[in-house]
Scaffold this motif. Structure first.
Motif, PDB file in Angstrom:
ATOM      1  N   TRP A   8       3.104   8.603   1.749  1.00  0.00           N
ATOM      2  CA  TRP A   8       2.957  10.055   1.720  1.00  0.00           C
ATOM      3  C   TRP A   8       3.019  10.655   3.126  1.00  0.00           C
ATOM      4  N   ALA A  20       0.483   4.219  -0.842  1.00  0.00           N
ATOM      5  CA  ALA A  20      -0.114   5.519  -0.526  1.00  0.00           C
ATOM      6  C   ALA A  20       0.232   5.973   0.891  1.00  0.00           C
ATOM      7  N   TRP A  21       0.442   5.023   1.795  1.00  0.00           N
ATOM      8  CA  TRP A  21       0.803   5.387   3.170  1.00  0.00           C
ATOM      9  C   TRP A  21       2.143   6.110   3.234  1.00  0.00           C
ATOM     10  N   SER A  70       0.858  -1.196   0.000  1.00  0.00           N
ATOM     11  CA  SER A  70       0.000   0.000   0.000  1.00  0.00           C
ATOM     12  C   SER A  70       0.891   1.241   0.000  1.00  0.00           C
TER      13      SER A  70
END
Length: 353
Positions: A17, A14-15, A12
């Motif tokens: 960021w 996106a974490w 994942s």
């Protein structure tokens, strides 16, 4: 997803960021502040400065590691080249109408097997006998058909061989079949190349096509094996015809002569029944025992546990620092002073006990 050419990835991403949150310890501190009238009154204390830097680093490491752990990091798998025993084997299987007959030259009945059925059964046993063989399957009659490109997936190859179970056509276009079977070899690949030709007859190859095939054989230089499924009573590939010795009169004999003229390792096997077919296949397997490079995929490695361990290490440093700041003895003394006489007496009795 992998990060470009890096050998790392995240489930994942996106974490990730949230990684800038690791800079928070540079802007704020969670340590207890002690008021000092003037900084000039305090002597230079290098160990304290290094301890402060250590605590900031531990905080940054803990936050960054926790974010990375939530993202699900992993080490991307990479292909590894190894050396084994095997070969690239391109199988060219005749699907002309005569392959639907038995070795006795009649339609199968009862427990009898056709030449095509016997070939499929024995070739399926041949596939997978060695772990590192690569196979391609081409069928031909009037026109060639690519059944399975070169692969190391032996279960798929066996399924492809089993799928060649439809009645073939009468015409045998061996030239186009040979061309397609040769095209399955990668020109830049290393290791032993084998073209296994399974047929019960032959057809005349146009001289112009012969030149193109000869050039392809010269370029790829495979080991050529012809498994000739001879019908009982039919001429051998070594028999000269009684009349004119022409390709039209003796196509099998002249195809054999053409194979001998190619300048590649060549051997023909004449089989007149399923046992002799099995023996020929066993001989071919014994002859092809060369080294072959193969690619072994290495699975990816889950790094989540390592990320949590690093985060735990940073948090442990911060907890120890917080405990070092706490004056537990002074806290006990203040609690004792604030207590009532009865409570102090009870605490003293407990300590005495």
């Amino acid at each position: 997803m992998p990060f470009g050419s890096l050998p790392l990835g995240a489930v994942s991403p996106a974490w990730l960021w949230l990684l800038p949150l690791a800079l928070v310890p540079l802007l704020a501190s969670g340590r207890r502040r002690v008021p000092v009238p003037a900084l000039a009154a305090a002597p230079a204390d290098a160990p304290s400065r290094w301890i402060a830097r250590l605590l900031r680093g531990a905080g940054m490491l803990a936050i960054a590691s926790l974010v990375v752990a939530v993202a699900g990091p992993y080490g991307a798998g990479a292909p590894v080249t190894r050396i084994g025993i095997g070969a690239q084997i391109s199988m060219l299987i005749d699907r002309s109408g005569s392959m639907n007959e038995t070795f006795a030259g009649r339609q199968p009945s009862g427990a009898e097997e056709s030449k095509a059925a016997a070939s499929r059964r024995l070739l399926a046993d041949f596939v997978g006998a060695r772990a590192h063989d690569l196979f391609a399957v081409t069928a031909f009659s009037t026109a060639p058909m690519l059944v399975m490109p070169m692969t190391d997936r032996h279960a798929a190859v066996r399924a492809a061989i089993a799928a060649i179970d439809r009645p073939g056509l009468d015409y045998t276009n061996v030239a186009r079949g040979l061309a397609m079977a040769l095209s399955q070899f990668a020109p830049d690949s290393s290791g032993s190349r084998v073209l296994l030709f399974i047929s019960d007859g032959a057809a005349v190859i146009d001289p112009r096509v012969q030149d193109a095939l000869r050039a392809a054989f010269t370029k790829l230089h495979p080991n050529l094996y012809w498994l000739f499924l001879r019908t009982k009573g039919s001429p051998s590939i070594n028999d000269r015809p009684a009349g004119e010795d022409t390709p039209q009169a003796a196509p099998e004999r002249h195809l054999d002569l053409f194979f001998r003229s190619l300048g590649v390792p060549y051997r023909a096997f004449e089989a007149e029944g399923a046992p002799t077919v099995a023996a020929a296949i066993a001989q071919i397997a014994a002859l092809e025992r060369n080294l072959i490079p193969y690619i072994e995929p290495r699975p990816r490695r889950d790094l989540t546990g390592i990320a949590y361990a690093i985060a735990g290490l940073g948090l442990l440093v911060l907890v120890l620092a917080a405990l070092a700041e706490a004056d537990l003895l002074a806290a006990r003394s203040q609690a004792h002073t604030r207590a009532s006489p009865e409570q102090r007496a009870d605490l003293d009795l407990r300590r005495a006990a």
